[in-house]
Design a protein around this motif. Structure first.
Motif, short mmCIF file in Angstrom:
data_model
loop_
_atom_site.label_atom_id
_atom_site.label_comp_id
_atom_site.label_asym_id
_atom_site.label_seq_id
_atom_site.Cartn_x
_atom_site.Cartn_y
_atom_site.Cartn_z
N ASN A 1 -6.96 0.11 -8.68
CA ASN A 1 -6.56 -0.57 -7.13
C ASN A 1 -6.08 0.62 -6.28
O ASN A 1 -5.17 0.59 -5.73
CB ASN A 1 -5.47 -1.69 -7.41
CG ASN A 1 -5.99 -3.00 -7.81
OD1 ASN A 1 -7.09 -3.10 -8.17
ND2 ASN A 1 -4.97 -3.92 -7.96
N PHE B 1 -7.85 -6.66 -4.28
CA PHE B 1 -8.66 -4.99 -3.80
C PHE B 1 -9.84 -5.29 -3.64
O PHE B 1 -10.29 -4.45 -2.73
CB PHE B 1 -7.98 -4.01 -4.84
CG PHE B 1 -8.05 -2.76 -4.37
CD1 PHE B 1 -9.15 -1.92 -5.16
CD2 PHE B 1 -7.35 -2.17 -3.72
CE1 PHE B 1 -9.35 -0.54 -4.90
CE2 PHE B 1 -7.42 -0.71 -3.01
CZ PHE B 1 -8.64 0.18 -3.74
N ASN C 1 -11.75 0.94 -8.32
CA ASN C 1 -11.03 -0.42 -8.23
C ASN C 1 -10.47 -0.95 -9.60
O ASN C 1 -9.83 -1.89 -9.41
CB ASN C 1 -12.53 -1.41 -8.06
CG ASN C 1 -13.09 -1.32 -6.67
OD1 ASN C 1 -12.20 -0.72 -5.60
ND2 ASN C 1 -13.98 -1.91 -6.40
N ARG D 1 -13.08 5.44 -4.29
CA ARG D 1 -12.07 4.32 -4.70
C ARG D 1 -12.07 4.17 -6.25
O ARG D 1 -13.45 4.19 -6.41
CB ARG D 1 -12.13 3.05 -4.04
CG ARG D 1 -13.30 2.42 -4.09
CD ARG D 1 -13.57 1.25 -3.15
NE ARG D 1 -12.52 0.09 -3.13
CZ ARG D 1 -12.16 -0.69 -2.31
NH1 ARG D 1 -12.82 -0.67 -1.20
NH2 ARG D 1 -11.57 -1.77 -2.48
N LEU E 1 0.74 -1.38 -0.06
CA LEU E 1 0.04 0.20 -0.01
C LEU E 1 0.92 1.27 -0.03
O LEU E 1 1.54 1.34 0.93
CB LEU E 1 -0.91 0.22 1.31
CG LEU E 1 -2.10 -1.05 1.09
CD1 LEU E 1 -2.77 -0.98 2.51
CD2 LEU E 1 -2.99 -0.84 0.27
N ALA F 1 -6.07 -1.37 4.66
CA ALA F 1 -6.97 -2.47 3.94
C ALA F 1 -7.41 -3.54 4.73
O ALA F 1 -6.73 -4.09 5.54
CB ALA F 1 -6.23 -3.18 2.60
N ALA G 1 -2.79 0.21 -4.33
CA ALA G 1 -2.43 -1.11 -3.57
C ALA G 1 -2.22 -2.26 -4.55
O ALA G 1 -2.50 -2.18 -5.97
CB ALA G 1 -4.18 -1.61 -2.95
#
Length: 116
Positions: free
Chosen positions: A77, A29, A74, A72, A4, A98, A24
């Motif tokens: 990530n 994730f 995704n 976020r 991270l 996380a 990340a």
């Protein structure tokens, strides 16, 4: 290897804005809720904001509600913390975290300093 990596911290004047990022890698994730915490010298670590694995649920500490936004991406990530109307009391090291069940990962942190 789980990583991270936070970025985006710096020195900003009161009333200014910063956007923190946390990239990340090394784990799935989309299975993890993501959180931002902060810790100032001599103080306990504080949970600032959290977001569920697919972004549908967010939560904030009372001290940052209305000023900070967590979101976020995704596909990248990455989790972000948009910080507006910053105050001197927001000065701290900011950490991304996380969480999935009892599994926790932490980043190394990025420093935010709010000062004129």
């Amino acid at each position: 290897q789980v990583q991270l990596v936070e970025s985006g911290g710096g020195l900003v004047q009161p009333g200014g804005s910063l956007r923190l990022s946390c990239a990340a890698s090394g784990f799935t994730f989309t299975m993890y809720a993501m959180r931002w915490h902060r810790q100032a010298p001599g103080k306990e670590r504080e949970l600032v904001a959290g977001i569920s694995s697919f972004g549908g649920v967010t939560s904030y500490a009372d001290s940052v509600k209305g000023r900070f936004t967590i979101y976020r991406d995704n596909a990248k990530n990455t989790v972000y913390l948009q910080m507006n109307n910053l105050k001197p009391e927001d000065t701290s090291m900011y950490y991304c975290n996380a969480a999935h069940g009892s599994t926790l990962y932490w980043g190394q942190g990025t420093q935010v300093t709010v000062s004129s």
